[in-house]
Write a protein that holds these residues in place. Structure first.
Motif, short mmCIF file in Angstrom:
data_model
loop_
_atom_site.label_atom_id
_atom_site.label_comp_id
_atom_site.label_asym_id
_atom_site.label_seq_id
_atom_site.Cartn_x
_atom_site.Cartn_y
_atom_site.Cartn_z
N UNK A 183 34.60 18.02 48.22
CA UNK A 183 36.26 17.86 49.42
C UNK A 183 35.70 17.59 50.76
N UNK A 184 34.33 17.95 50.60
CA UNK A 184 34.15 18.23 52.17
C UNK A 184 34.45 19.27 53.42
N UNK A 185 35.02 20.09 52.38
CA UNK A 185 35.97 21.47 53.54
C UNK A 185 34.85 21.84 53.75
N UNK A 186 34.30 23.22 54.87
CA UNK A 186 34.01 24.21 55.16
C UNK A 186 34.34 25.20 54.03
N UNK A 187 33.42 26.06 54.21
CA UNK A 187 33.59 27.16 53.09
C UNK A 187 34.27 28.39 54.31
N UNK A 188 36.02 28.58 53.78
CA UNK A 188 36.30 29.96 55.06
C UNK A 188 35.38 30.81 54.94
N UNK A 189 35.48 31.87 56.58
CA UNK A 189 34.56 32.33 56.49
C UNK A 189 34.22 33.78 55.65
N UNK A 190 36.10 33.96 55.29
CA UNK A 190 36.33 35.28 54.70
C UNK A 190 35.62 35.32 53.06
N UNK A 191 36.05 34.05 52.68
CA UNK A 191 35.17 33.62 50.80
C UNK A 191 33.86 33.59 51.35
N UNK A 192 32.96 33.19 52.42
CA UNK A 192 31.83 32.83 52.12
C UNK A 192 31.32 33.87 52.38
N UNK A 193 31.48 35.13 53.19
CA UNK A 193 31.27 36.59 53.45
C UNK A 193 31.63 37.34 52.36
N UNK A 194 32.35 36.64 51.04
CA UNK A 194 32.54 37.83 49.46
C UNK A 194 31.67 36.98 48.56
N UNK A 195 31.20 36.23 48.66
CA UNK A 195 30.28 35.57 47.86
C UNK A 195 28.52 36.30 48.32
N UNK A 196 28.70 35.61 49.50
CA UNK A 196 27.73 36.24 50.21
C UNK A 196 27.06 37.91 49.69
N UNK A 197 27.87 38.53 49.78
CA UNK A 197 28.06 40.19 49.50
C UNK A 197 27.62 39.92 48.08
N UNK A 198 28.82 39.12 47.75
CA UNK A 198 28.31 39.51 45.95
C UNK A 198 27.66 39.26 44.85
N UNK A 199 26.96 37.59 45.34
CA UNK A 199 25.82 37.30 45.27
C UNK A 199 24.62 38.12 45.81
N UNK A 200 24.88 38.47 46.66
CA UNK A 200 23.23 39.47 47.01
C UNK A 200 23.02 40.51 45.93
N UNK A 201 23.83 41.03 45.01
CA UNK A 201 23.56 42.15 44.38
C UNK A 201 23.22 41.53 42.73
#
Length: 309
Positions: A183-201
């Motif tokens: 889509x070319x859209x940047x990931x929203x900051x809140x969504x990116x933080x959520x994915x980073x936090x969950x992915x870190x586990x």
């Protein structure tokens, strides 16, 4: 070499911690099952979505790399099946042994280990291998074993395979991540933080779950298990190196990731297939245990070699 070995120790240390917790009963099988489910459906899927969302389909479309990996897997698949038939093994047993030789623990071990040790540029090749393992070889196994038991391929089999792939959260995470990237859209900051936090586990939980799942496994038929472990840890990366560097001329960086991924121990989902089809589950279970233990020594050697490329 020593530096690479020391870098891999924390990863295998977490596996050892999980093994100890499972072996002592502090972490029972039920807990391991739920931890594995958390990693599979949530943490690892979030990590893979994040990786894929920052790539494009062009990053994954590397025909030379895909052809080299498929050639190496096919050659080893045929070799292992042929040797199994020489021992007069049943088709189901020969098939699951071949599956052991080519399906490495790319999801739970390879994603965190290789991305950290080989760098973020390794992500496209790791995802390519995951795609081949989860779609090509899982489908091949199902088709062959269905043919052997029913004598024909059910017209509903393609739909069943498609549904099985669609239900795999790792595959869907990669597909959805690539779709978002398109889509070319940047990931929203809140969504990116959520994915980073969950992915870190994903990394600590996945490695701990690997160890805990090995706690109740026993080694039987040591000669066969040793041969299958040798095939996975030595022959698979050797054939992948030959195919990538000699036959198909894959660029050194991509070839290094393919070879390192091929050196990973047998994946736990091979045991699920063996158990479901009653195709030597005890043998597969023992091979997962032995190949994981031996990989503590072999994986650093392979990674040290490919980083010299």
């Amino acid at each position: 070499m020593i530096e690479i070995f020391l870098k891999t120790l924390p990863f295998f240390g977490l596996i050892g911690l999980g093994f100890g917790a499972g072996r002592t009963g502090f972490f029972p099988p039920e807990a391991t099952a739920y931890l594995t489910k958390f990693v599979f459906y949530f943490a690892l899927s979030a990590m893979l979505f994040g990786f894929a969302a920052n790539l494009s389909m062009a990053d994954l479309l590397n025909p030379r790399a895909a052809a080299a990996y498929l050639w190496a897997c096919a050659a080893l698949y045929v070799l292992v099946m042929a040797i199994a038939f020489l021992r007069r093994a049943r088709l189901e047993e020969a098939l699951i042994e071949a599956h052991c030789s080519v399906i490495g623990n790319t999801g739970f071990l390879g994603v965190p280990l290789l991305v950290v040790l080989l760098g973020p540029d390794s992500v496209p090749m790791v995802l390519l291998i995951l795609t081949i393992d989860l779609i090509v070889f899982s489908s091949l196994f199902t088709i062959i074993i269905t043919l052997s038991r029913d004598g024909r391929v059910d017209s509903a089999l393609p739909r069943k395979l498609l549904v099985a792939v669609a239900k795999n959260p790792m595959v869907m995470a990669m597909v959805l991540g690539l779709a978002w990237a398109a889509t070319g859209f940047a990931m929203p900051g809140i969504a990116n933080d959520f994915l980073t936090l969950l992915g870190a586990a994903a990394t600590p939980c996945a490695l701990f779950a690997i160890g805990a799942s090995l706690a109740d496994k026993k080694v039987e038929r040591l000669a066969v298990v040793s041969w299958l472990s040798f095939g996975k840890l030595v022959l698979h990366p050797a054939l992948t190196a030959f195919a990538a560097l000699v036959l198909f001329g894959v660029d050194p960086q991509s070839a290094g990731v393919l070879i390192a991924a091929a050196a990973l121990p047998v994946a736990g989902n091979v045991f699920i297939l063996a158990q479901h089809y009653n195709a030597g589950p005890a043998r597969v279970s023992a091979t997962i245990l032995v190949s994981t233990l031996v990989s503590i020594a072999t994986v650093p050697v392979v990674i040290a070699w490919v980083t010299s490329f």
